[in-house]
Design an enzyme around this catalytic site. Sequence first.
Site, PDB file in Angstrom:
ATOM      1  N   ASP A   9       6.992   4.678  11.475  1.00 16.73           N
ATOM      2  CA  ASP A   9       6.563   3.260  12.391  1.00 16.73           C
ATOM      3  C   ASP A   9       6.239   3.471  13.521  1.00 16.73           C
ATOM      4  OD1 ASP A   9       7.847   0.350  12.031  1.00 16.73           O
ATOM      5  OD2 ASP A   9       6.816   1.388  13.649  1.00 16.73           O
ATOM      6  N   ASN A  23      -6.976  -7.293  17.262  1.00 19.47           N
ATOM      7  CA  ASN A  23      -7.256  -8.350  16.732  1.00 19.47           C
ATOM      8  C   ASN A  23      -8.130  -9.169  18.418  1.00 19.47           C
ATOM      9  OD1 ASN A  23      -6.649 -11.414  18.164  1.00 19.47           O
ATOM     10  ND2 ASN A  23      -4.663 -10.856  16.369  1.00 19.47           N
ATOM     11  N   GLY A  31       1.440  -6.789  10.634  1.00 18.23           N
ATOM     12  CA  GLY A  31       1.057  -5.696  11.124  1.00 18.23           C
ATOM     13  C   GLY A  31       1.502  -4.860  12.117  1.00 18.23           C
ATOM     14  N   VAL A  32       0.809  -3.923  12.326  1.00 20.93           N
ATOM     15  CA  VAL A  32       1.003  -3.015  13.520  1.00 20.93           C
ATOM     16  C   VAL A  32       1.272  -3.204  14.720  1.00 20.93           C
ATOM     17  CG1 VAL A  32       0.548  -1.612  15.566  1.00 20.93           C
ATOM     18  CG2 VAL A  32       0.103  -1.069  12.532  1.00 20.93           C
ATOM     19  N   ASP A  33       0.433  -4.613  15.130  1.00 24.91           N
ATOM     20  CA  ASP A  33       0.012  -5.630  15.923  1.00 24.91           C
ATOM     21  C   ASP A  33       1.443  -6.157  16.555  1.00 24.91           C
ATOM     22  OD1 ASP A  33      -2.096  -8.137  17.538  1.00 24.91           O
ATOM     23  OD2 ASP A  33      -1.116  -6.836  18.048  1.00 24.91           O
ATOM     24  N   THR A 122      -7.028  -0.424   8.317  1.00 23.52           N
ATOM     25  CA  THR A 122      -7.099  -0.027   6.493  1.00 23.52           C
ATOM     26  C   THR A 122      -5.828  -1.198   6.157  1.00 23.52           C
ATOM     27  OG1 THR A 122      -5.871   1.231   7.194  1.00 23.52           O
ATOM     28  CG2 THR A 122      -7.057   2.053   6.447  1.00 23.52           C
ATOM     29  N   GLY A 123      -5.555  -2.560   7.087  1.00 28.24           N
ATOM     30  CA  GLY A 123      -4.568  -2.940   6.647  1.00 28.24           C
ATOM     31  C   GLY A 123      -5.152  -4.561   6.320  1.00 28.24           C
ATOM     32  N   TYR A 125      -7.521  -5.799   7.281  1.00 28.55           N
ATOM     33  CA  TYR A 125      -9.142  -6.025   7.600  1.00 28.55           C
ATOM     34  C   TYR A 125      -9.964  -4.784   6.315  1.00 28.55           C
ATOM     35  CZ  TYR A 125      -8.580  -8.310  13.069  1.00 28.55           C
ATOM     36  OH  TYR A 125      -8.941  -8.424  13.501  1.00 28.55           O
TER      37      TYR A 125
HETATM   38  N1  APR Z   1       3.557   1.129  11.686  1.00 31.59           N
HETATM   39  C1  APR Z   1       2.705   2.168  11.506  1.00 31.59           C
HETATM   40  N2  APR Z   1       1.853   1.494  10.673  1.00 31.59           N
HETATM   41  C2  APR Z   1       1.797   0.120  10.001  1.00 31.59           C
HETATM   42  C3  APR Z   1       3.066  -0.356  10.388  1.00 31.59           C
HETATM   43  C4  APR Z   1       3.315   0.247  11.940  1.00 31.59           C
HETATM   44  N3  APR Z   1       5.229  -0.727  11.986  1.00 31.59           N
HETATM   45  N4  APR Z   1       2.730  -1.655  10.402  1.00 31.59           N
HETATM   46  C5  APR Z   1       1.741  -1.326   9.404  1.00 31.59           C
HETATM   47  N5  APR Z   1       1.133  -0.370   9.040  1.00 31.59           N
HETATM   48  C6  APR Z   1      -0.493   0.088   8.298  1.00 31.59           C
HETATM   49  C7  APR Z   1      -0.386  -1.165   7.875  1.00 31.59           C
HETATM   50  O1  APR Z   1      -0.298  -0.318   6.490  1.00 31.59           O
HETATM   51  C8  APR Z   1      -2.327  -0.141   7.539  1.00 31.59           C
HETATM   52  O2  APR Z   1      -1.835   1.063   6.948  1.00 31.59           O
HETATM   53  O3  APR Z   1      -0.907  -0.173   9.840  1.00 31.59           O
HETATM   54  C9  APR Z   1      -2.583   0.554   9.093  1.00 31.59           C
HETATM   55  C10 APR Z   1      -3.307  -1.418   9.357  1.00 31.59           C
HETATM   56  O4  APR Z   1      -3.370  -2.572   9.177  1.00 31.59           O
HETATM   57  P1  APR Z   1      -2.354  -3.758  10.341  1.00 31.59           P
HETATM   58  O5  APR Z   1      -1.435  -3.669  11.011  1.00 31.59           O
HETATM   59  O6  APR Z   1      -2.675  -4.390   9.312  1.00 31.59           O
HETATM   60  O7  APR Z   1      -3.941  -4.024  10.844  1.00 31.59           O
HETATM   61  P2  APR Z   1      -5.890  -3.963  10.713  1.00 31.59           P
HETATM   62  O8  APR Z   1      -5.928  -3.352   9.069  1.00 31.59           O
HETATM   63  O9  APR Z   1      -6.376  -2.941  11.797  1.00 31.59           O
HETATM   64  O10 APR Z   1      -5.886  -5.877  11.148  1.00 31.59           O
HETATM   65  C11 APR Z   1      -5.905  -5.850  12.304  1.00 31.59           C
HETATM   66  O11 APR Z   1      -4.334  -7.568  11.617  1.00 31.59           O
HETATM   67  O12 APR Z   1      -2.399  -8.016  12.415  1.00 31.59           O
HETATM   68  C12 APR Z   1      -3.332  -7.962  11.964  1.00 31.59           C
HETATM   69  O13 APR Z   1      -3.583  -8.658  15.018  1.00 31.59           O
HETATM   70  C13 APR Z   1      -3.968  -8.172  14.176  1.00 31.59           C
HETATM   71  O14 APR Z   1      -5.868  -9.378  13.441  1.00 31.59           O
HETATM   72  C14 APR Z   1      -5.621  -7.886  13.511  1.00 31.59           C
HETATM   73  C15 APR Z   1      -5.523  -7.345  12.215  1.00 31.59           C
END
Ligand code: APR
Length: 178
Positions: A9, A23, A31-33, A122-123, A125
């Site tokens: 994490d 974003n 997700g990460v955000d 990769t999540g 998006y």
């Molecule tokens: N730690 C590490 N990796 C994580 C975590 C975490 N706590 N949570 C999710 N991930 C992984 C996901 O599995 C994915 O492989 O991070 C990667 C990126 O996923 P997202 O967080 O969905 O980011 P992204 O695909 O760049 O989309 C960004 O999502 O959360 C919103 O505000 C954000 O609109 C923006 C969009």
Amino acid sequence: MRIVLVRGDITEQRVDAVVNAANSSLLGGGGVDGAIHRRGGPEILAECRALRASQYGGGLPTGQAVATTAGRLPARWVIHTVGPVHSGSEDRSHLLASCYRESLRVAGDLGARTVAFPAISTGIYGWPLDDGARIALRTVRAAPATLVEEVSFVLFDSTAYAHFERALGDLGEIVDTP
Ligand code: APR
């Protein structure tokens, strides 16, 4: 600069700078955000709001990066970057590469020695993990020298980890787990 892969994490990483897959609003998301704002606390959002009220009135453009406090995270800074949404018809690879390059530049400017990246785009998006891993590793490996000594890619699940492991192997690098 050392590159390491971590299965875990990103909000738990004890590094100087944690990169957020944000974003353009900089006002949080899922997700990460979502995890970074949840665990990091309101100080992060307060600084994001201040950025929106000043030099980023229109939001942070895709491919760019900006730093704030890391709040209650075990890090000093969060570097917010906005990945491109994957498109089947338009090649946005240069924007994804820019996220890694710009985040490293900002980290170097801050004097960060260790930086943790998620697998940007990769999540939510929708960027394919194999291509996202390839772009991430090639960009970081080719980045201009900065003060950054170690870059970790923090992969949330074993599938993502396997893709990064393979991409690292394709670069001719051994996987160096911490
Ligand atoms: N730690 C590490 N990796 C994580 C975590 C975490 N706590 N949570 C999710 N991930 C992984 C996901 O599995 C994915 O492989 O991070 C990667 C990126 O996923 P997202 O967080 O969905 O980011 P992204 O695909 O760049 O989309 C960004 O999502 O959360 C919103 O505000 C954000 O609109 C923006 C969009």
